[in-house]
Design a protein around this motif. Structure first.
Motif, mmCIF file in Angstrom:
data_model
loop_
_atom_site.group_PDB
_atom_site.id
_atom_site.type_symbol
_atom_site.label_atom_id
_atom_site.label_comp_id
_atom_site.label_asym_id
_atom_site.label_seq_id
_atom_site.Cartn_x
_atom_site.Cartn_y
_atom_site.Cartn_z
ATOM 1 N N SER A 363 0.679 -1.344 -0.114
ATOM 2 C CA SER A 363 -0.067 0.023 0.058
ATOM 3 C C SER A 363 0.957 1.321 0.113
ATOM 4 N N PHE A 364 1.945 1.205 0.839
ATOM 5 C CA PHE A 364 2.642 2.459 0.956
ATOM 6 C C PHE A 364 3.578 2.639 -0.442
ATOM 7 N N LEU A 365 3.956 1.777 -1.337
ATOM 8 C CA LEU A 365 4.630 1.820 -2.600
ATOM 9 C C LEU A 365 3.675 2.436 -3.674
ATOM 10 N N THR A 366 2.452 1.704 -3.545
ATOM 11 C CA THR A 366 1.567 2.179 -4.728
ATOM 12 C C THR A 366 0.654 3.410 -4.293
ATOM 13 N N LYS A 367 0.600 3.611 -3.120
ATOM 14 C CA LYS A 367 -0.167 5.035 -2.748
ATOM 15 C C LYS A 367 0.389 6.111 -2.208
ATOM 16 N N HIS A 368 1.293 5.800 -0.946
ATOM 17 C CA HIS A 368 1.991 6.764 -0.618
ATOM 18 C C HIS A 368 3.143 7.524 -1.385
ATOM 19 N N LEU A 369 3.530 6.338 -2.138
ATOM 20 C CA LEU A 369 4.719 6.792 -3.327
ATOM 21 C C LEU A 369 4.339 7.019 -4.507
ATOM 22 N N LEU A 370 3.251 6.383 -4.912
ATOM 23 C CA LEU A 370 2.449 6.338 -6.152
ATOM 24 C C LEU A 370 3.271 5.849 -7.330
ATOM 25 N N ILE A 371 3.783 4.814 -6.864
ATOM 26 C CA ILE A 371 4.782 3.955 -7.550
ATOM 27 C C ILE A 371 3.968 2.871 -8.397
ATOM 28 N N ASP A 372 4.269 2.381 -9.580
ATOM 29 C CA ASP A 372 3.345 1.402 -10.188
ATOM 30 C C ASP A 372 3.638 -0.145 -9.774
ATOM 31 N N TRP A 373 2.402 -0.641 -9.420
ATOM 32 C CA TRP A 373 2.601 -1.844 -8.558
ATOM 33 C C TRP A 373 3.589 -3.045 -9.233
ATOM 34 N N LYS A 374 3.815 -2.761 -10.474
ATOM 35 C CA LYS A 374 4.706 -3.675 -11.349
ATOM 36 C C LYS A 374 6.019 -3.767 -10.711
ATOM 37 N N ARG A 468 14.743 10.348 7.667
ATOM 38 C CA ARG A 468 13.610 10.877 7.931
ATOM 39 C C ARG A 468 12.529 10.539 6.849
ATOM 40 N N PRO A 469 11.182 10.559 7.131
ATOM 41 C CA PRO A 469 10.511 9.780 5.996
ATOM 42 C C PRO A 469 10.632 10.501 4.686
ATOM 43 N N ILE A 470 10.591 9.422 3.621
ATOM 44 C CA ILE A 470 10.760 10.086 2.378
ATOM 45 C C ILE A 470 9.486 10.774 1.725
ATOM 46 N N VAL A 471 8.259 10.714 2.614
ATOM 47 C CA VAL A 471 7.145 11.382 1.980
ATOM 48 C C VAL A 471 6.235 11.552 3.397
ATOM 49 N N ASP A 472 5.835 12.722 3.420
ATOM 50 C CA ASP A 472 4.755 13.053 4.442
ATOM 51 C C ASP A 472 3.594 12.357 4.287
ATOM 52 N N LEU A 473 3.272 11.314 5.112
ATOM 53 C CA LEU A 473 2.118 10.425 5.373
ATOM 54 C C LEU A 473 0.896 10.932 4.730
ATOM 55 N N LYS A 474 0.547 12.327 5.020
ATOM 56 C CA LYS A 474 -0.726 12.876 4.622
ATOM 57 C C LYS A 474 -0.556 13.453 3.339
ATOM 58 N N ASP A 475 0.629 13.973 2.975
ATOM 59 C CA ASP A 475 0.633 14.658 1.601
ATOM 60 C C ASP A 475 0.468 13.475 0.543
ATOM 61 N N GLY A 476 1.166 12.100 0.989
ATOM 62 C CA GLY A 476 1.328 11.277 0.067
ATOM 63 C C GLY A 476 0.080 10.801 -0.151
ATOM 64 N N ARG A 477 -0.979 10.666 0.917
ATOM 65 C CA ARG A 477 -2.158 10.180 0.701
ATOM 66 C C ARG A 477 -3.052 11.176 -0.072
ATOM 67 N N ASP A 478 -2.827 12.437 0.031
ATOM 68 C CA ASP A 478 -3.434 13.375 -0.815
ATOM 69 C C ASP A 478 -3.089 13.161 -2.083
ATOM 70 N N ARG A 479 -2.067 13.044 -2.318
ATOM 71 C CA ARG A 479 -1.535 13.192 -3.895
ATOM 72 C C ARG A 479 -1.938 11.798 -4.502
ATOM 73 N N ALA A 480 -2.126 10.699 -3.821
ATOM 74 C CA ALA A 480 -2.856 9.407 -4.463
ATOM 75 C C ALA A 480 -4.342 9.575 -4.702
#
Ligand code: FAD
Length: 487
Positions: A363-374, A468-480
């Motif tokens: 979930s973190f890869l495909t949503k917070h980081l928005l990287i393709d599941w492949k 430090r986190p590579i993505v802010d969890l809230k920002d990553g979620r909003d971006r997804a």
């Protein structure tokens, strides 16, 4: 003419039978071996590492390590019965007919594979063998049932696991076969395909040898697989409904690499559970996980695009991010989000990751980081000892929300909440992210939000001893969510 060692009581057939082992590295409940041995023909047991046929999916590094042990185990079992295992490397399409010709084989026996490309290859090999006057016999040996058996009322195939599993249980799953009583073998002289012999040592990493953690964790082999199953049924299955989600506990069977390589067959697991109270909660829920495995195979059979394309066409316009740095941080367990890093490091060090952790990191890869599941699917394929073409692809599509039956994309796991719920004492994080082990309470789950004094007390300097986190969890979620709304 090669020498034959015969101990069989069946009528003597002089031309040998080849048993082609693939993802079924065992002797018990092996319909292909069973049939070949009862034919009365002397046996030739062969495994082919086919890394050269481009349409197939080559084994990843972790799986190759596993294979090294699994092939040695199978050979040892065969040697105890007077035979051996021939291992070859190259195109199976060339090698099987060549071997059959050199040895004047009368029949070749194997278990069906599932993906259309594998089936097409099997068809080509079958035709070549038949043209040589060699009979081909195929069986279902890696699934509970032939995937054409379970059909909807309209004759189609199921797209939802629950309905599929319910329908499957109205059919009779064949009883697992025992070990063949008597085996007779045919020697393959060294002069046959000498330059195609697999150098099995090459399956293991040399420099660097990254497999120390694998060796500590796993022992591949048929007997070990059965032991895992028995221990699990004795000690953990009753607690499975609760234990299976606790990432720090050994609450699951850890049978996956044995099932993936075929050291244990699904019918053996099914049968063992029937005699273990299949209707009580623990065994029933555990069996339903075997149902997911069966469903993944069934889906791969009916929807061959599963590993390659989003099953939900809506996602074809998804604007995944392309960030090599974020992908690398995720792969290395250096995202700065402790539960994610714990999962990814468990994977790196042992070749396995707890299912709950797989869902969290996916979930973190495909949503917070928005990287393709492949990208995730490819990394898992290379690093899991249980890497499985069907299970891996289906689960990645499930996690990413791109499958037919999948968790909706907008349901985004909050890694901190997941850690608090499924690793409440933080033992899993402490084990795999030891630089955080002196933190406690919320600071362990969210070091970026901890008080400076707590971090100092725990010996943690963010950005230095732990990222430090590579993505802010809230920002990553909003971006997804924004990307999803844009579809
Ligand atoms: P148990 O809980 O003891 O389950 C028993 C068996 O049931 C497993 O060995 C497995 O064969 C099957 N099973 C359990 N859960 C699932 C599931 N969700 N889907 C399909 N079969 C299941 N499993 C693999 O075998 N190979 C993979 O490559 C793989 N990749 C995955 C990728 C992602 C992103 C996710 C979320 C899951 C993946 N799984 C995969 C499924 C699952 O995580 C593992 O099968 C499980 O963690 C193995 O541990 P276990 O044997 O202790 O499982």
């Amino acid at each position: 003419m090669p020498r034959s060692r015969t101990q069989s009581s069946s009528p003597r057939q002089t031309r040998p039978a080849i048993v082609w082992f693939r993802d079924d590295l065992r002797l018990a409940d092996h319909p292909a071996l069973h049939e070949a041995s009862s034919s009365g023909r002397p046996l030739i047991c062969v495994y082919v590492l086919d890394d050269v046929t481009p349409a197939l999916h080559p084994a990843g590094a972790a799986l190759r390590w596993w294979l090294h042990g699994a092939l040695a185990d199978l050979r040892a079992h065969l040697e105890r019965r007077g035979g051996t295992l021939l291992t070859l490397a190259g195109s199976a399409e060339d090698l099987l007919p060549q071997l059959a010709r050199h040895m004047d084989a009368g029949s070749v026996h194997w278990h069906h594979r599932l993906h259309e490309r594998e089936r097409a290859q099997d068809d080509r090999i079958r035709r070549a063998l038949e043209q040589q006057g060699c009979e081909v016999r195929a069986h279902w040996g890696t699934v509970l049932l032939d995937p054409d058996t379970v059909r909807t009322k309209q004759g189609g195939f199921y797209k939802v696991c629950g309905s599929f599993w319910k329908a499957l249980q109205t059919h009779t799953v064949p009883e697992p076969l025992g070990m063949p009583d008597v085996l007779s073998f045919q020697d393959v002289p060294d002069s046959v395909l000498p330059d195609k012999r697999l150098n099995e040592a090459d399956l293991c990493p040399q420099a660097p040898d990254w497999a120390a953690g694998f060796r500590k964790t796993w022992e591949p082999g048929e007997a070990e697989g059965q032991e895992h199953l028995e221990d699990f049924l004795k000690d953990a299955v009753a607690e499975y409904p609760r234990g299976r989600d606790r990432v720090a506990e050994e609450g699951t069977s850890r049978l996956s690499p044995y099932l993936a390589s075929g050291a244990v067959s699904p019918r053996q697991v099914w049968a063992a559970l029937q005699t273990h109270g299949a209707h009580t909660d623990g065994p029933r829920i555990f069996l339903s996980e075997l149902g997911w495995r069966e469903f993944a195979r069934y889906t791969l059979y009916h929807l061959p695009q599963l590993p390659f394309e989003n099953l939900s066409p809506k996602f074809s316009g998804m604007r995944w991010r392309n960030s090599a740095a974020d992908l690398k941080a995720w792969q290395r367990g250096q995202t700065g989000v402790p539960i994610v890093d714990a999962g990814m490091r468990q994977l790196w060090q042992t070749g396995w990751m707890h299912n709950r952790a797989r869902m969290i990191v996916g979930s973190f890869l495909t949503k917070h980081l928005l990287i393709d599941w492949k990208e995730g699917e490819a990394w898992f394929r290379d690093t899991l000892v249980d890497a499985d073409f069907a299970n891996n692809a289906m689960n990645w599509q499930w996690v990413a929300g791109t499958g037919i039956e999948a968790t909706p994309f907008f349901r985004i796991f909050n890694p901190t909440r997941q850690a608090e719920k499924f690793d409440p004492d933080g033992d899993y994080i402490r084990q795999w992210v030891p630089e955080l082990r002196r933190l406690s309470g919320k600071a362990l789950f969210e070091p970026w939000a901890a008080k400076e004094a707590d971090l100092r007390h725990g010996g943690v300097i963010l950005g230095k001893t732990y990222p430090r986190p590579i993505v802010d969890l809230k920002d990553g979620r909003d971006r997804a969510l924004q990307a999803f709304r844009g579809l």
